[in-house]
Design an enzyme around this catalytic site. Sequence first.
Site, PDB file in Angstrom:
ATOM      1  N   LYS A  22       0.965  -1.169   0.019  1.00 11.10           N
ATOM      2  CA  LYS A  22       0.012   0.173  -0.108  1.00 11.10           C
ATOM      3  C   LYS A  22       0.948   1.116  -0.135  1.00 11.10           C
ATOM      4  O   LYS A  22       0.504   2.263  -0.819  1.00 11.10           O
ATOM      5  CB  LYS A  22      -0.943  -0.211   1.323  1.00 11.10           C
ATOM      6  CG  LYS A  22      -2.193   0.707   1.341  1.00 11.10           C
ATOM      7  CD  LYS A  22      -3.060  -0.115   2.142  1.00 11.10           C
ATOM      8  CE  LYS A  22      -2.563   0.007   3.680  1.00 11.10           C
ATOM      9  NZ  LYS A  22      -2.678   1.025   4.366  1.00 11.10           N
ATOM     10  N   ARG A  97     -11.053   2.345   9.270  1.00 15.63           N
ATOM     11  CA  ARG A  97     -10.661   1.019   9.636  1.00 15.63           C
ATOM     12  C   ARG A  97     -11.813   0.127  10.321  1.00 15.63           C
ATOM     13  O   ARG A  97     -11.462  -0.886  10.925  1.00 15.63           O
ATOM     14  CB  ARG A  97      -9.607   1.008  10.719  1.00 15.63           C
ATOM     15  CG  ARG A  97      -8.159   0.871  10.238  1.00 15.63           C
ATOM     16  CD  ARG A  97      -7.281   1.356  11.258  1.00 15.63           C
ATOM     17  NE  ARG A  97      -5.775   0.882  11.513  1.00 15.63           N
ATOM     18  CZ  ARG A  97      -5.039   1.537  11.115  1.00 15.63           C
ATOM     19  NH1 ARG A  97      -4.939   2.525  10.605  1.00 15.63           N
ATOM     20  NH2 ARG A  97      -3.795   1.006  11.301  1.00 15.63           N
ATOM     21  N   ARG A 133      11.881  -9.383   5.116  1.00 15.67           N
ATOM     22  CA  ARG A 133      12.204  -8.077   5.258  1.00 15.67           C
ATOM     23  C   ARG A 133      13.555  -7.718   6.069  1.00 15.67           C
ATOM     24  O   ARG A 133      13.527  -8.281   7.039  1.00 15.67           O
ATOM     25  CB  ARG A 133      11.142  -7.112   5.400  1.00 15.67           C
ATOM     26  CG  ARG A 133      11.247  -5.705   5.495  1.00 15.67           C
ATOM     27  CD  ARG A 133       9.856  -4.898   5.369  1.00 15.67           C
ATOM     28  NE  ARG A 133       9.086  -5.178   6.505  1.00 15.67           N
ATOM     29  CZ  ARG A 133       8.009  -4.396   6.578  1.00 15.67           C
ATOM     30  NH1 ARG A 133       7.570  -3.610   5.535  1.00 15.67           N
ATOM     31  NH2 ARG A 133       7.187  -4.631   7.658  1.00 15.67           N
ATOM     32  N   ARG A 166      12.644  -6.438  11.953  1.00 13.18           N
ATOM     33  CA  ARG A 166      11.824  -5.875  12.961  1.00 13.18           C
ATOM     34  C   ARG A 166      11.186  -7.029  13.656  1.00 13.18           C
ATOM     35  O   ARG A 166      10.769  -8.065  13.177  1.00 13.18           O
ATOM     36  CB  ARG A 166      10.462  -5.116  11.786  1.00 13.18           C
ATOM     37  CG  ARG A 166      10.733  -3.710  11.612  1.00 13.18           C
ATOM     38  CD  ARG A 166       9.743  -3.032  11.004  1.00 13.18           C
ATOM     39  NE  ARG A 166       8.586  -3.133  11.296  1.00 13.18           N
ATOM     40  CZ  ARG A 166       7.355  -2.521  10.611  1.00 13.18           C
ATOM     41  NH1 ARG A 166       7.418  -1.800   9.782  1.00 13.18           N
ATOM     42  NH2 ARG A 166       6.428  -2.937  11.200  1.00 13.18           N
ATOM     43  N   ARG A 177      -0.622 -10.548  12.887  1.00  8.51           N
ATOM     44  CA  ARG A 177      -1.026  -8.990  12.598  1.00  8.51           C
ATOM     45  C   ARG A 177      -2.143  -9.311  11.146  1.00  8.51           C
ATOM     46  O   ARG A 177      -3.004  -8.315  11.070  1.00  8.51           O
ATOM     47  CB  ARG A 177       0.219  -8.190  11.869  1.00  8.51           C
ATOM     48  CG  ARG A 177       1.105  -7.628  12.959  1.00  8.51           C
ATOM     49  CD  ARG A 177       2.475  -7.532  12.466  1.00  8.51           C
ATOM     50  NE  ARG A 177       2.333  -6.283  11.380  1.00  8.51           N
ATOM     51  CZ  ARG A 177       3.539  -6.203  10.774  1.00  8.51           C
ATOM     52  NH1 ARG A 177       4.583  -6.793  10.724  1.00  8.51           N
ATOM     53  NH2 ARG A 177       3.455  -4.937   9.822  1.00  8.51           N
TER      54      ARG A 177
HETATM   55  P1  AMP Z   1      -0.544   2.863  11.395  1.00  8.88           P
HETATM   56  O1  AMP Z   1       0.513   3.744  11.181  1.00  8.88           O
HETATM   57  O2  AMP Z   1      -1.745   3.076  10.249  1.00  8.88           O
HETATM   58  O3  AMP Z   1      -0.299   1.474  11.755  1.00  8.88           O
HETATM   59  O4  AMP Z   1      -1.287   3.532  12.477  1.00  8.88           O
HETATM   60  C1  AMP Z   1      -0.711   3.647  13.657  1.00  8.88           C
HETATM   61  C2  AMP Z   1      -1.649   3.866  15.151  1.00  8.88           C
HETATM   62  O5  AMP Z   1      -2.626   5.014  14.714  1.00  8.88           O
HETATM   63  C3  AMP Z   1      -2.836   2.455  15.168  1.00  8.88           C
HETATM   64  O6  AMP Z   1      -2.296   1.634  15.847  1.00  8.88           O
HETATM   65  C4  AMP Z   1      -3.900   3.333  15.966  1.00  8.88           C
HETATM   66  O7  AMP Z   1      -3.452   3.522  17.187  1.00  8.88           O
HETATM   67  C5  AMP Z   1      -4.029   4.718  15.124  1.00  8.88           C
HETATM   68  N1  AMP Z   1      -4.679   4.882  13.919  1.00  8.88           N
HETATM   69  C6  AMP Z   1      -4.474   4.986  12.769  1.00  8.88           C
HETATM   70  N2  AMP Z   1      -5.583   5.078  11.914  1.00  8.88           N
HETATM   71  C7  AMP Z   1      -6.569   4.954  12.818  1.00  8.88           C
HETATM   72  C8  AMP Z   1      -7.965   4.810  12.453  1.00  8.88           C
HETATM   73  N3  AMP Z   1      -8.446   4.576  11.143  1.00  8.88           N
HETATM   74  N4  AMP Z   1      -8.607   4.377  13.520  1.00  8.88           N
HETATM   75  C9  AMP Z   1      -8.188   4.437  14.878  1.00  8.88           C
HETATM   76  N5  AMP Z   1      -6.795   4.527  15.061  1.00  8.88           N
HETATM   77  C10 AMP Z   1      -6.023   4.672  13.999  1.00  8.88           C
END
Ligand code: AMP
Length: 223
Positions: A22, A97, A133, A166, A177
Site C-alpha cells: 500500500k 478501519r 524483510r 523488525r 497481524r
Molecule cells: P498505522 O501507522 O496506520 O499502523 O497507525 C498507527 C496507529 O494510529 C494505530 O495503531 C492506531 O492507534 C492509530 N490509528 C491510525 N489510523 C486509525 C484509524 N482509522 N482508527 C483508529 N486508530 C487509528
Amino acid sequence: MVTEAKDQPYIVILMGPPGGGKGTQAKMLVQEFGLIHYSTGDILREEARRGTPAGLQARAYMEAGELVPDEILGGIVRERLAALRPGQGCILDGYPRSLAQARFLEEIRGDMPCTVINIEVPEEVLVRRLAGRRTCPTCGKVYNVHFSPPRVAERCDDCGSQLQRRKDDQAEVVRERLRVYRETTRPVVDFYRGLPGYHEVDGSGDAAQVFEAVSRAVGILAS
Ligand code: AMP
C-alpha cells in the site's frame, strides 16, 4: 458512490493488508496524479509530536496499539477533506478501519466522488514478503532476502552495517497481524464491495504491475 470527479475534490480509499504494498502504491499515486496522501497513522503521530489536544489524547491509545476513538480521528479527517481544493484528490490510507468510520465518512464526504481500491494478496505471499524483510539500522535501506537480497548476506550494500529484522516481522507475529487485519477490516471491505467505485486489485505481482491496475481505477476519477 459516484465515480466522476471533474471540479470536485475526490477521495481514493486505499485498503490492503500489512505487506500488501500500500505504501509503495500510495507514493506512486502521489507522483502520477498529484494526490495528497493522508495516512491517519502519520497524521496522528505528527499531532502527538506537536502536542495538539487531539495528538495528546491519541498518544496513549497508539502506544498501546489500540484504535484511537472515533471522536478524535473523525474531526481530523473532516478537516482534511474540507481543506481540499476543487479537482484535488487525496488518498485515505489507514481510514476507515471500522464500519462506524466507514459510515461516518459516507456522511461527511457529501457528494465528493470516491473510489475504493482494495489490494488483495494471498497470505503466503505476505508472510514471505514481511518475514523476508531486512532493514539497515544506519541508512534505512530496505531489503528482502527472497526478492531483493543484499550482495553480502545480512550486510547493507551501501554502508556495510549488519541488517536488522523488525520484531513484528517474525512469521508467527506476521500471521497474527494478518489475522487482526482480516478481522477488523473485512466488514469495511464488505461495506464497500458491490458499490460502484469499488475495485479489487491483485497485489501479488511486482509494484509496476500492481500500479497499472491501481492507476486505471484512479484514472477514472482523475481524468
Ligand atoms: P498505522 O501507522 O496506520 O499502523 O497507525 C498507527 C496507529 O494510529 C494505530 O495503531 C492506531 O492507534 C492509530 N490509528 C491510525 N489510523 C486509525 C484509524 N482509522 N482508527 C483508529 N486508530 C487509528
